[in-house]
Design a protein around this motif. Sequence first.
Motif, PDB file in Angstrom:
ATOM      1  N   ILE A  90      -3.454   1.201  -7.730  1.00 46.28           N
ATOM      2  CA  ILE A  90      -4.674   0.874  -6.991  1.00 46.28           C
ATOM      3  C   ILE A  90      -5.468  -0.254  -7.643  1.00 46.28           C
ATOM      4  O   ILE A  90      -6.135  -1.020  -6.965  1.00 46.28           O
ATOM      5  CB  ILE A  90      -5.545   2.143  -6.830  1.00 46.28           C
ATOM      6  N   PRO A  92      -8.290  -0.069  -9.704  1.00 46.39           N
ATOM      7  CA  PRO A  92      -9.707   0.123  -9.369  1.00 46.39           C
ATOM      8  C   PRO A  92     -10.588  -0.952  -9.999  1.00 46.39           C
ATOM      9  O   PRO A  92     -10.270  -1.488 -11.055  1.00 46.39           O
ATOM     10  CB  PRO A  92     -10.030   1.506  -9.932  1.00 46.39           C
ATOM     11  N   GLU A  93     -11.707  -1.216  -9.328  1.00 53.08           N
ATOM     12  CA  GLU A  93     -12.593  -2.293  -9.780  1.00 53.08           C
ATOM     13  C   GLU A  93     -13.812  -1.807 -10.539  1.00 53.08           C
ATOM     14  O   GLU A  93     -14.515  -2.611 -11.139  1.00 53.08           O
ATOM     15  CB  GLU A  93     -13.021  -3.128  -8.574  1.00 53.08           C
ATOM     16  N   ASP A  94     -14.103  -0.506 -10.489  1.00 45.85           N
ATOM     17  CA  ASP A  94     -15.238   0.009 -11.258  1.00 45.85           C
ATOM     18  C   ASP A  94     -14.955   1.439 -11.714  1.00 45.85           C
ATOM     19  O   ASP A  94     -13.986   2.057 -11.295  1.00 45.85           O
ATOM     20  CB  ASP A  94     -16.550  -0.076 -10.465  1.00 45.85           C
ATOM     21  N   ASP A  96     -16.465   4.175 -11.085  1.00 43.86           N
ATOM     22  CA  ASP A  96     -16.551   5.191 -10.035  1.00 43.86           C
ATOM     23  C   ASP A  96     -15.195   5.391  -9.360  1.00 43.86           C
ATOM     24  O   ASP A  96     -14.803   6.516  -9.054  1.00 43.86           O
ATOM     25  CB  ASP A  96     -17.599   4.814  -8.981  1.00 43.86           C
ATOM     26  N   GLU A  97     -14.484   4.310  -9.118  1.00 43.56           N
ATOM     27  CA  GLU A  97     -13.165   4.402  -8.491  1.00 43.56           C
ATOM     28  C   GLU A  97     -12.174   5.131  -9.407  1.00 43.56           C
ATOM     29  O   GLU A  97     -11.358   5.913  -8.933  1.00 43.56           O
ATOM     30  CB  GLU A  97     -12.642   3.015  -8.132  1.00 43.56           C
ATOM     31  N   LEU A 100     -12.744   8.891  -9.348  1.00 48.52           N
ATOM     32  CA  LEU A 100     -12.180   9.526  -8.159  1.00 48.52           C
ATOM     33  C   LEU A 100     -10.702   9.862  -8.339  1.00 48.52           C
ATOM     34  O   LEU A 100     -10.192  10.790  -7.714  1.00 48.52           O
ATOM     35  CB  LEU A 100     -12.356   8.635  -6.931  1.00 48.52           C
TER      36      LEU A 100
END
Length: 125
Positions: A90, A92-94, A96-97, A100
């Motif tokens: 994926i 992720p960019e931050d 928070d991602e 998850l």
Amino acid sequence: KLKKKLGVESMIGKKVSYSKLVPNFEVKDLVKERVDQNDKGIEPTYEQRMVLEYTKRFAKLTPAKGKKLLEDLKKFEGLPENAMIKIVDILPEDTDEITLLLSKQDKVSPESLKEIIELIKKYKA
């Protein structure tokens, strides 16, 4: 009995001998290799074509970069293998991602999450 009834132990008449989590870049190479072997007049199956199309679209890293990122992610304590593979898939960019992608049992510090994001940025470039 229920597992057998639902087809968990077999797949289209074949028994599943083992299962392993693999990142998209690796799936892409495996399926492409299988499809290339089928070039001897045999068309790839519908499933092979769909998987190849999916991985062409969503495999974001080359195998070399993906393997290196997986190796770098193994250095983070508390980060399970399934989360590492999802992170590579994926990107992720931050934080928070990433959160998850982790289960509640996974213990990864906020500092480690920030380091992972910086590491991902390095591989995206």
